[in-house]
Design a protein around this motif. Structure first.
Motif, mmCIF file in Angstrom:
data_model
loop_
_atom_site.group_PDB
_atom_site.id
_atom_site.type_symbol
_atom_site.label_atom_id
_atom_site.label_comp_id
_atom_site.label_asym_id
_atom_site.label_seq_id
_atom_site.Cartn_x
_atom_site.Cartn_y
_atom_site.Cartn_z
ATOM 1 N N HIS A 159 0.852 -1.222 -0.212
ATOM 2 C CA HIS A 159 0.028 -0.055 0.151
ATOM 3 C C HIS A 159 0.878 1.264 -0.125
ATOM 4 O O HIS A 159 0.739 2.179 -0.641
ATOM 5 N N GLU A 160 1.678 1.359 0.724
ATOM 6 C CA GLU A 160 2.633 2.424 0.898
ATOM 7 C C GLU A 160 3.452 2.634 -0.559
ATOM 8 O O GLU A 160 3.353 3.915 -0.705
ATOM 9 N N VAL A 161 3.954 1.648 -1.023
ATOM 10 C CA VAL A 161 4.403 1.700 -2.405
ATOM 11 C C VAL A 161 3.580 2.307 -3.639
ATOM 12 O O VAL A 161 3.972 2.998 -4.256
ATOM 13 N N SER A 162 2.385 1.840 -3.380
ATOM 14 C CA SER A 162 1.091 2.061 -4.224
ATOM 15 C C SER A 162 0.883 3.492 -4.164
ATOM 16 O O SER A 162 0.893 4.337 -5.346
ATOM 17 N N ARG A 163 0.942 3.937 -3.158
ATOM 18 C CA ARG A 163 0.275 5.591 -2.537
ATOM 19 C C ARG A 163 1.576 6.334 -3.395
ATOM 20 O O ARG A 163 1.161 7.462 -3.851
ATOM 21 N N SER A 164 2.700 5.972 -3.129
ATOM 22 C CA SER A 164 4.172 6.773 -3.456
ATOM 23 C C SER A 164 4.027 6.747 -4.937
ATOM 24 O O SER A 164 4.072 7.915 -5.824
ATOM 25 N N LEU A 165 3.921 5.650 -5.709
ATOM 26 C CA LEU A 165 3.859 5.885 -7.264
ATOM 27 C C LEU A 165 2.805 6.487 -7.820
ATOM 28 O O LEU A 165 2.805 7.117 -8.770
ATOM 29 N N LEU A 166 1.603 6.684 -7.123
ATOM 30 C CA LEU A 166 0.365 7.325 -7.524
ATOM 31 C C LEU A 166 0.380 8.597 -6.886
ATOM 32 O O LEU A 166 -0.388 9.532 -7.549
ATOM 33 N N GLY A 167 1.404 9.144 -6.339
ATOM 34 C CA GLY A 167 1.395 10.441 -5.848
ATOM 35 C C GLY A 167 0.422 10.902 -4.712
ATOM 36 O O GLY A 167 0.167 12.285 -4.549
ATOM 37 N N LEU A 168 0.271 9.962 -4.219
ATOM 38 C CA LEU A 168 -0.852 10.252 -3.081
ATOM 39 C C LEU A 168 0.044 10.164 -1.501
ATOM 40 O O LEU A 168 0.862 9.911 -1.431
ATOM 41 N N PRO A 169 -0.670 10.976 -0.740
ATOM 42 C CA PRO A 169 -0.162 11.308 0.579
ATOM 43 C C PRO A 169 0.112 9.907 1.366
ATOM 44 O O PRO A 169 -0.835 9.205 1.148
ATOM 45 N N ALA A 170 0.711 9.961 2.325
ATOM 46 C CA ALA A 170 0.877 8.784 3.126
ATOM 47 C C ALA A 170 -0.202 8.625 4.006
ATOM 48 O O ALA A 170 -0.902 9.711 4.409
ATOM 49 N N SER A 171 -0.817 7.371 4.345
ATOM 50 C CA SER A 171 -1.928 7.421 5.297
ATOM 51 C C SER A 171 -1.612 6.192 6.206
ATOM 52 O O SER A 171 -1.199 5.121 5.586
ATOM 53 N N PRO A 172 -2.028 6.183 7.310
ATOM 54 C CA PRO A 172 -1.779 4.689 8.032
ATOM 55 C C PRO A 172 -2.712 3.671 7.864
ATOM 56 O O PRO A 172 -3.884 4.158 7.430
ATOM 57 N N PRO A 173 -2.468 2.528 8.264
ATOM 58 C CA PRO A 173 -3.476 1.559 7.981
ATOM 59 C C PRO A 173 -4.494 1.604 9.075
ATOM 60 O O PRO A 173 -4.165 2.519 10.064
ATOM 61 N N PRO A 174 -5.405 0.843 9.100
ATOM 62 C CA PRO A 174 -5.971 -0.096 8.246
ATOM 63 C C PRO A 174 -6.128 0.203 6.620
ATOM 64 O O PRO A 174 -6.537 1.235 6.502
ATOM 65 N N TYR A 175 -5.854 -0.697 5.964
ATOM 66 C CA TYR A 175 -6.288 -0.490 4.469
ATOM 67 C C TYR A 175 -7.243 -1.493 3.917
ATOM 68 O O TYR A 175 -7.394 -2.609 4.544
ATOM 69 N N HIS A 176 -7.601 -1.161 2.699
ATOM 70 C CA HIS A 176 -8.347 -2.506 2.092
ATOM 71 C C HIS A 176 -7.585 -3.475 1.554
ATOM 72 O O HIS A 176 -6.392 -3.110 1.172
ATOM 73 N N ASP A 177 -8.232 -4.444 1.454
ATOM 74 C CA ASP A 177 -7.522 -5.609 0.661
ATOM 75 C C ASP A 177 -8.063 -5.569 -0.588
ATOM 76 O O ASP A 177 -9.104 -5.876 -1.056
ATOM 77 N N TYR A 178 -7.196 -5.602 -1.692
ATOM 78 C CA TYR A 178 -7.347 -5.708 -3.104
ATOM 79 C C TYR A 178 -6.779 -7.084 -3.810
ATOM 80 O O TYR A 178 -6.863 -7.244 -4.775
ATOM 81 N N VAL A 179 -6.111 -7.821 -2.883
ATOM 82 C CA VAL A 179 -5.497 -9.240 -3.547
ATOM 83 C C VAL A 179 -6.326 -10.248 -3.372
ATOM 84 O O VAL A 179 -7.029 -10.769 -2.237
ATOM 85 N N SER A 180 -6.638 -11.018 -4.567
ATOM 86 C CA SER A 180 -7.269 -12.135 -4.898
ATOM 87 C C SER A 180 -6.764 -13.085 -5.589
ATOM 88 O O SER A 180 -5.991 -12.874 -6.360
ATOM 89 N N SER A 181 -7.129 -14.466 -5.899
ATOM 90 C CA SER A 181 -6.769 -15.398 -6.709
ATOM 91 C C SER A 181 -7.314 -15.271 -7.877
ATOM 92 O O SER A 181 -7.063 -15.603 -9.162
ATOM 93 N N LEU A 182 -8.501 -14.419 -8.181
ATOM 94 C CA LEU A 182 -9.350 -14.276 -9.372
ATOM 95 C C LEU A 182 -9.822 -13.115 -9.530
ATOM 96 O O LEU A 182 -10.825 -12.492 -8.765
#
Length: 288
Positions: A159-182
């Motif tokens: 999440h931290e890397v994704s926010r950095s790549l997208l130019g979003l400010p840092a934010s503490p967890p909890p975060y949503h989970d977007y990882v699935s097998s399908l």
């Protein structure tokens, strides 16, 4: 055509390689059996594996050299599964990161209305079509709210890397989970995401030590796109998954597949579990 409307197009994208050929062949057969007419299966492999996978090619199957989806600056290191970025040669780009670059590039290039990224250790067991992954023109978006915190440090780092790549400010967890097998993606959104990172997005991603393409897509949709795009959000994977690295035996497979729900359209038994291919074939044939 239905009532003058164009039938939406679905593409299945599977990066694979020689050690997973038998699993990929089973996946491929399940796509041909259960996918609606017109669904294409795109299988992407290293050049050295093209002759082996060539036997899977057909009218609904497109075989690709992985180099088609990588910038020319990423050159193979002989005798390894790594590549070196000539523009950033300090460290090799690992196979896991390469696979994610390939997935992003292949999805962005797709002309389908929806792409579903499917690893070789998945098999479809129920009929599906583009409409399985779309509702009112919106592509299905997997999100499990607030499921990522300090108990999952690797996911937090994604999440931290994704926010950095997208130019979003840092934010503490909890975060949503977007990882699935399908997971389903909208190719239009993938193109917007990569444009956000920049024209040399593959160089940027390739330089990461910690990265998840699923998390990048999810963070982009949730934080940079309108609510209408998230109107088909769900925490149901519709894929019955076994993630453990312990092999399943006869009894274990029976118990696992006995929990398959009617709404599940696919089964994932992790290749890392080393479950014997013949055993999984026999049991999956009974439920497909």
């Amino acid at each position: 055509m239905t009532n003058g409307e164009t039938v939406p197009r679905l593409a299945i994208i599977t990066p694979s390689y020689a050690p997973d050929f038998e699993l990929c062949a089973d996946l491929h057969r399940s796509v041909l059996r259960h996918a609606s007419e017109g669904v294409e299966h795109h299988i992407i492999v290293p050049r050295r594996d093209l002759p082996l996978f060539g036997r899977l090619a057909g009218p609904r199957t497109v075989l690709h050299d992985e180099a088609e989806f990588l910038p020319r600056s990423l050159v193979a290191v002989p005798g390894t599964k790594y590549r070196v970025n000539l523009r950033r040669p300090a460290l090799p780009v690992r196979g896991w990161i390469l696979q994610q670059i390939i997935k992003l590039a292949a999805a962005a290039r797709s002309e389908a209305d929806v792409v579903v990224l499917v690893d070789s250790d998945i098999e479809f067991v129920r009929p599906f079509s583009a409409e399985t992954f779309r509702r009112d023109g919106v592509v299905r978006f997997y999100r499990k709210p607030g499921d990522i915190d300090g108990r999952l440090p690797r996911h937090v780092r994604w999440h931290e890397v994704s926010r950095s790549l997208l130019g979003l400010p840092a934010s503490p967890p909890p975060y949503h989970d977007y990882v699935s097998s399908l997971l389903a993606w909208d190719p239009v959104i993938v193109r917007q995401l990569l444009e956000r990172i920049g024209p040399r997005w593959a160089d940027v991603v390739g330089a990461q030590l910690h990265f998840s393409e699923w998390t990048l897509y999810g963070v982009f949709v949730d934080h940079l796109l309108p609510e209408s795009v998230r109107s088909f959000a769900t925490d149901d994977t519709r894929c019955h998954a076994y993630w453990d690295e312990t092999p399943l035996d006869q009894a274990g497979l029976r118990a696992f597949l006995g929990r398959l729900r009617p709404e599940d359209i696919a089964v994932m038994i992790s290749a890392k579990s080393r479950t014997p291919v013949a055993l999984r074939r026999a049991h999956l044939a009974a439920v497909a």
